[in-house]
Design a protein around this motif. Structure first.
Motif, PDB file in Angstrom:
ATOM      1  N   ARG A 184      52.995  40.625  45.892  1.00 37.04           N
ATOM      2  CA  ARG A 184      51.764  41.392  45.739  1.00 37.04           C
ATOM      3  C   ARG A 184      50.645  40.454  45.325  1.00 37.04           C
ATOM      4  N   THR A 231      47.426  39.180  43.519  1.00 39.40           N
ATOM      5  CA  THR A 231      46.778  39.478  42.245  1.00 39.40           C
ATOM      6  C   THR A 231      45.503  38.661  42.134  1.00 39.40           C
ATOM      7  N   LYS A 232      44.613  39.111  41.289  1.00 38.17           N
ATOM      8  CA  LYS A 232      43.351  38.413  41.070  1.00 38.17           C
ATOM      9  C   LYS A 232      43.325  37.937  39.615  1.00 38.17           C
ATOM     10  N   ARG A 270      46.076  50.495  34.042  1.00 45.81           N
ATOM     11  CA  ARG A 270      46.386  51.540  35.038  1.00 45.81           C
ATOM     12  C   ARG A 270      46.454  52.919  34.389  1.00 45.81           C
ATOM     13  N   PRO A 292      43.442  53.180  41.264  1.00 44.23           N
ATOM     14  CA  PRO A 292      43.283  51.725  41.313  1.00 44.23           C
ATOM     15  C   PRO A 292      43.594  51.116  42.674  1.00 44.23           C
ATOM     16  N   THR A 293      44.169  51.883  43.581  1.00 42.10           N
ATOM     17  CA  THR A 293      44.458  51.353  44.917  1.00 42.10           C
ATOM     18  C   THR A 293      43.284  51.534  45.866  1.00 42.10           C
ATOM     19  N   ALA A 294      42.312  52.363  45.479  1.00 44.95           N
ATOM     20  CA  ALA A 294      41.125  52.559  46.336  1.00 44.95           C
ATOM     21  C   ALA A 294      40.255  51.319  46.268  1.00 44.95           C
ATOM     22  N   ARG A 295      39.760  50.887  47.411  1.00 47.02           N
ATOM     23  CA  ARG A 295      38.918  49.690  47.460  1.00 47.02           C
ATOM     24  C   ARG A 295      37.475  50.096  47.715  1.00 47.02           C
ATOM     25  N   GLU A 296      36.565  49.426  47.054  1.00 45.83           N
ATOM     26  CA  GLU A 296      35.139  49.674  47.226  1.00 45.83           C
ATOM     27  C   GLU A 296      34.491  48.389  47.696  1.00 45.83           C
ATOM     28  N   ASP A 297      34.784  47.986  48.937  1.00 41.16           N
ATOM     29  CA  ASP A 297      34.261  46.735  49.494  1.00 41.16           C
ATOM     30  C   ASP A 297      32.761  46.783  49.725  1.00 41.16           C
ATOM     31  N   ASP A 298      32.217  47.966  49.954  1.00 40.53           N
ATOM     32  CA  ASP A 298      30.788  48.093  50.292  1.00 40.53           C
ATOM     33  C   ASP A 298      29.993  48.606  49.090  1.00 40.53           C
ATOM     34  N   ASP A 299      30.298  48.099  47.902  1.00 42.81           N
ATOM     35  CA  ASP A 299      29.596  48.520  46.694  1.00 42.81           C
ATOM     36  C   ASP A 299      28.238  47.821  46.625  1.00 42.81           C
TER      37      ASP A 299
END
Length: 61
Positions: A4, A6-7, A41, A51-58
């Motif tokens: 997985r 990680t950052k 979490r 936490p699995t939702a991504r907001e790439d276009d924030d």
């Protein structure tokens, strides 16, 4: 959960908070890092945040 992505990030916490997290991690047989992720979490779930939702276009930044 091998493989997985990680950052990494740097976090500052008071000695008391870190000691409490270390005790909790030891009691639950987790690393401090894994325990912090569990705590984050759980906090997100209590606020109804996925936490699995991504907001790439924030654009708010």
């Amino acid at each position: 959960m091998a493989g997985r992505a990680t950052k990494p990030f740097l976090m500052r916490a008071s000695p008391g908070v870190m000691a409490a997290v270390e005790r909790l991690a030891a009691a639950e047989l987790r690393s401090v890092n894994a325990q912090l992720e569990v705590l984050v979490r759980e906090a997100l779930a209590r606020r109804g945040i996925d936490p699995t939702a991504r907001e790439d276009d924030d654009d708010t930044a």
